[in-house]
Design a protein around this motif. Structure first.
Motif, PDB file in Angstrom:
ATOM      1  N   GLY A  54      49.441  83.028  72.407  1.00 40.46           N
ATOM      2  CA  GLY A  54      50.190  83.354  71.378  1.00 40.46           C
ATOM      3  C   GLY A  54      50.776  82.076  70.450  1.00 40.46           C
ATOM      4  N   LEU A  55      50.040  80.985  70.442  1.00 42.27           N
ATOM      5  CA  LEU A  55      50.644  79.704  69.942  1.00 42.27           C
ATOM      6  C   LEU A  55      50.510  79.695  68.367  1.00 42.27           C
ATOM      7  N   PRO A  56      49.684  80.535  67.830  1.00 42.32           N
ATOM      8  CA  PRO A  56      49.671  80.551  66.369  1.00 42.32           C
ATOM      9  C   PRO A  56      50.908  81.225  65.964  1.00 42.32           C
ATOM     10  N   GLU A  57      51.474  82.193  66.487  1.00 42.75           N
ATOM     11  CA  GLU A  57      52.638  83.007  66.167  1.00 42.75           C
ATOM     12  C   GLU A  57      53.889  82.108  66.677  1.00 42.75           C
ATOM     13  N   ALA A  58      53.882  81.527  67.827  1.00 45.17           N
ATOM     14  CA  ALA A  58      54.951  80.746  68.112  1.00 45.17           C
ATOM     15  C   ALA A  58      55.398  79.680  67.393  1.00 45.17           C
ATOM     16  N   LEU A  59      54.411  79.023  66.763  1.00 43.99           N
ATOM     17  CA  LEU A  59      54.780  77.888  65.629  1.00 43.99           C
ATOM     18  C   LEU A  59      54.952  78.499  64.322  1.00 43.99           C
ATOM     19  N   GLY A  60      56.219  78.047  63.771  1.00 37.92           N
ATOM     20  CA  GLY A  60      56.475  78.894  62.486  1.00 37.92           C
ATOM     21  C   GLY A  60      56.234  77.788  61.387  1.00 37.92           C
ATOM     22  N   ASP A  61      57.097  77.776  60.329  1.00 45.69           N
ATOM     23  CA  ASP A  61      56.885  76.840  59.249  1.00 45.69           C
ATOM     24  C   ASP A  61      57.382  75.253  59.685  1.00 45.69           C
ATOM     25  N   THR A  77      43.717  70.222  68.061  1.00 50.12           N
ATOM     26  CA  THR A  77      43.871  69.443  66.782  1.00 50.12           C
ATOM     27  C   THR A  77      42.598  68.631  66.441  1.00 50.12           C
ATOM     28  N   SER A  78      41.988  68.315  67.698  1.00 49.50           N
ATOM     29  CA  SER A  78      40.714  67.522  67.526  1.00 49.50           C
ATOM     30  C   SER A  78      39.602  68.298  66.737  1.00 49.50           C
ATOM     31  N   TYR A  79      39.694  69.661  66.730  1.00 47.65           N
ATOM     32  CA  TYR A  79      38.822  70.587  66.130  1.00 47.65           C
ATOM     33  C   TYR A  79      39.715  71.018  64.875  1.00 47.65           C
ATOM     34  N   GLY A  80      40.599  70.451  64.385  1.00 48.29           N
ATOM     35  CA  GLY A  80      41.351  70.939  63.142  1.00 48.29           C
ATOM     36  C   GLY A  80      42.015  72.317  63.188  1.00 48.29           C
ATOM     37  N   VAL A  81      42.180  72.633  64.522  1.00 53.44           N
ATOM     38  CA  VAL A  81      43.171  73.949  64.835  1.00 53.44           C
ATOM     39  C   VAL A  81      44.639  73.408  65.299  1.00 53.44           C
ATOM     40  N   PHE A  82      45.657  73.424  64.205  1.00 52.60           N
ATOM     41  CA  PHE A  82      46.800  72.633  64.372  1.00 52.60           C
ATOM     42  C   PHE A  82      46.565  71.243  64.179  1.00 52.60           C
ATOM     43  N   ALA A  83      47.642  70.606  63.772  1.00 51.85           N
ATOM     44  CA  ALA A  83      47.627  69.160  63.408  1.00 51.85           C
ATOM     45  C   ALA A  83      48.789  68.631  64.061  1.00 51.85           C
ATOM     46  N   GLU A  84      48.994  67.138  64.134  1.00 49.93           N
ATOM     47  CA  GLU A  84      50.098  66.437  64.467  1.00 49.93           C
ATOM     48  C   GLU A  84      50.770  66.075  63.123  1.00 49.93           C
ATOM     49  N   ASP A  85      52.071  65.945  63.203  1.00 48.27           N
ATOM     50  CA  ASP A  85      52.608  65.339  62.055  1.00 48.27           C
ATOM     51  C   ASP A  85      53.126  64.028  62.086  1.00 48.27           C
ATOM     52  N   ALA A  89      55.003  65.925  66.834  1.00 49.28           N
ATOM     53  CA  ALA A  89      55.259  67.599  66.796  1.00 49.28           C
ATOM     54  C   ALA A  89      53.901  68.105  65.938  1.00 49.28           C
ATOM     55  N   PHE A  90      53.876  69.267  66.226  1.00 48.50           N
ATOM     56  CA  PHE A  90      52.770  70.067  65.709  1.00 48.50           C
ATOM     57  C   PHE A  90      53.073  71.042  64.635  1.00 48.50           C
ATOM     58  N   VAL A  91      51.987  71.115  63.584  1.00 49.24           N
ATOM     59  CA  VAL A  91      52.034  71.938  62.252  1.00 49.24           C
ATOM     60  C   VAL A  91      50.830  72.819  62.384  1.00 49.24           C
ATOM     61  N   HIS A  92      51.139  73.645  61.462  1.00 50.83           N
ATOM     62  CA  HIS A  92      49.731  74.734  61.217  1.00 50.83           C
ATOM     63  C   HIS A  92      48.712  73.994  60.359  1.00 50.83           C
ATOM     64  N   THR A  93      47.661  74.546  60.519  1.00 53.04           N
ATOM     65  CA  THR A  93      46.471  73.957  59.656  1.00 53.04           C
ATOM     66  C   THR A  93      45.906  75.271  58.916  1.00 53.04           C
ATOM     67  N   GLU A  94      44.997  75.315  58.039  1.00 56.19           N
ATOM     68  CA  GLU A  94      44.342  76.587  57.592  1.00 56.19           C
ATOM     69  C   GLU A  94      43.898  77.338  58.874  1.00 56.19           C
ATOM     70  N   MET A  95      43.024  76.755  59.834  1.00 55.45           N
ATOM     71  CA  MET A  95      42.514  77.371  60.805  1.00 55.45           C
ATOM     72  C   MET A  95      43.534  78.077  61.899  1.00 55.45           C
ATOM     73  N   SER A  96      44.637  77.306  62.049  1.00 48.99           N
ATOM     74  CA  SER A  96      45.520  77.944  63.105  1.00 48.99           C
ATOM     75  C   SER A  96      46.168  78.940  62.376  1.00 48.99           C
ATOM     76  N   LEU A  97      46.362  79.136  60.992  1.00 45.87           N
ATOM     77  CA  LEU A  97      47.128  79.765  60.537  1.00 45.87           C
ATOM     78  C   LEU A  97      46.318  81.159  60.345  1.00 45.87           C
ATOM     79  N   ALA A  98      44.916  81.067  60.342  1.00 44.70           N
ATOM     80  CA  ALA A  98      43.967  82.236  60.392  1.00 44.70           C
ATOM     81  C   ALA A  98      43.945  82.920  61.664  1.00 44.70           C
ATOM     82  N   LEU A  99      44.528  82.269  62.760  1.00 50.08           N
ATOM     83  CA  LEU A  99      44.671  83.008  64.165  1.00 50.08           C
ATOM     84  C   LEU A  99      45.750  83.771  64.342  1.00 50.08           C
ATOM     85  N   ARG A 100      46.767  83.686  63.188  1.00 48.83           N
ATOM     86  CA  ARG A 100      47.856  84.571  63.326  1.00 48.83           C
ATOM     87  C   ARG A 100      47.508  86.006  62.853  1.00 48.83           C
TER      88      ARG A 100
END
Ligand SMILES: C[S@@+](CC[C@H](N)C(=O)[O-])C[C@H]1O[C@@H](n2cnc3c(N)ncnc32)[C@H](O)[C@@H]1O
Length: 343
Positions: free
Chosen positions: A34-41, A68-76, A80-91
């Motif tokens: 449930g990581l994609p939902e747990a991470l917000g804006d 993050t090495s695959y582009g799913v989430f990124a480090e800021d 800390a971690f932020v969403h990428t297009e790919m991690s958002l598509a998992l929501r």
């Protein structure tokens, strides 16, 4: 390049392939935790995310490093971690969510089958029946209700990617009725009918799939008065007369059974009826090729099926007695073969 360097890059290239199960497992774990939902804006640390999803912070940090090495989430840049297009598509709530497609591609029961790919290649047959005692679709619908739901949702998410463009491309002039054979939950049919209010449609698929079809085509749904649901087996018959028959990603069986499905439609159709086959060509050039090859191998393992080559699908259409008028791309991975039943 020195020979030591080329040996090293050879090893790392091959190991990347050999270890690619870790990629699939990491993406799946992101969804199931449930990581994609747990991470917000706002950015969140591994510790904060671990608390939110109930995970071990150090282990979650390791998973996030891989992701993050695959582009799913990124480090800021501040730990800390932020969403990428790919991690958002998992929501689940993403407008272009691919969550269920990812789950379907990584179902746990698949892992032991992949280990038997060499057997499938030796025999040319699937290994699912040996492993589970029943053929895939029967087992899915009788034993694995959760997996069956994931399958239906995954097909819908996959189809969403191409439904709108396909609805615009279908040759619909002079067409009053369309039959979507193996139409899944009816997303393509619903999209086409919404764009063309004068059209009526049939949705044919296995009984359990039709039972869970898109709410719009079910009794009481906004398109229900224009849709007839036809539960059944298209390998037995296609019992409807329509002006256009659509076969989208449904000829994933061997050549003879693919021909049988088309012939069953030809038996019911009037001369001149249109037949449109939409599928991936396993030998197409371009970015869809690796994806189509992976789907092809999965189909061999699970249902003894296949993705056909362009020439293979044209031969199937010809053997079914169709007159082929043309082939054109739908998007980066799908092609459409336009044909008719001879007059
Ligand atoms: C890959 S899905 C494609 C679904 C849909 N055409 C789409 O593109 O979204 C294949 C579909 O064929 C259906 N199917 C498989 N065997 C079938 C059969 N013998 N008779 C009718 N439908 C079948 C499955 O239930 C599934 O919905």
């Amino acid at each position: 390049m020195s020979s030591a360097k080329s040996a090293e890059s050879l090893a790392s290239g091959l190991l990347e392939h050999a270890l690619s199960a870790a990629r699939a497992a990491a993406v799946r774990a992101a969804v199931t935790l449930g990581l994609p939902e747990a991470l917000g804006d706002a950015p969140a640390t591994a510790e904060e995310l671990a608390t939110a999803v109930g995970a071990d912070p150090a282990a979650l940090r390791r998973l996030l490093r891989a992701l993050t090495s695959y582009g799913v989430f990124a480090e800021d840049g501040e730990g800390a971690f932020v969403h990428t297009e790919m991690s958002l598509a998992l929501r689940e709530d993403s407008p272009h969510s691919l969550k269920h497609l990812v789950l379907w591609c990584t179902e746990p029961w698949l892992w032991s089958l992949w280990g038997r790919l060499d057997e499938s290649v030796r025999t040319g047959n699937e290994v699912f029946t040996q492993e589970h005692g029943r053929k895939f679709y029967e087992h899915l619908h009788t034993q694995w209700p959760e997996s069956a739901k994931t399958f239906d949702r995954a097909m819908t998410q996959q189809t969403k990617l191409s439904a709108a463009v396909l609805a615009d491309l279908l040759p619909l002039s002079g067409v009053d009725t369309i039959a979507d054979v193996g139409g899944g939950q009816g997303l393509v049919l619903a999209t086409v009918l919404e764009r063309h209010p004068e059209l009526r449609g049939f949705l044919l698929d296995l009984p359990d799939v039709v039972a869970h079809a898109d709410a719009r085509v079910h009794p009481g749904g906004e398109l229900a008065h224009r849709v007839q649901l036809v539960p059944g087996d298209c390998l037995q018959e296609v019992p409807v007369q329509a002006d256009l028959y659509l076969f989208k990603n449904i000829l994933g069986v061997d050549e003879d059974r693919s021909v049988l499905i088309l012939r069953n439609a030809v038996k019911a159709a009037r001369p001149g009826a249109r037949m449109v086959i939409v599928d991936n060509f396993v030998d197409a050039d371009g970015p869809g090729q690796q994806l189509a090859s992976a789907m092809d191998l999965r189909m061999l393992l699970v249902i003894g099926g296949q993705k056909h080559t362009r020439a293979g699908l044209l031969k199937i259409a010809e053997r079914a007695g169709l007159t082929v008028h043309g082939v054109r791309p739908v998007d980066s991975s799908l092609h459409m073969i336009e044909a008719t039943v001879p007059e």
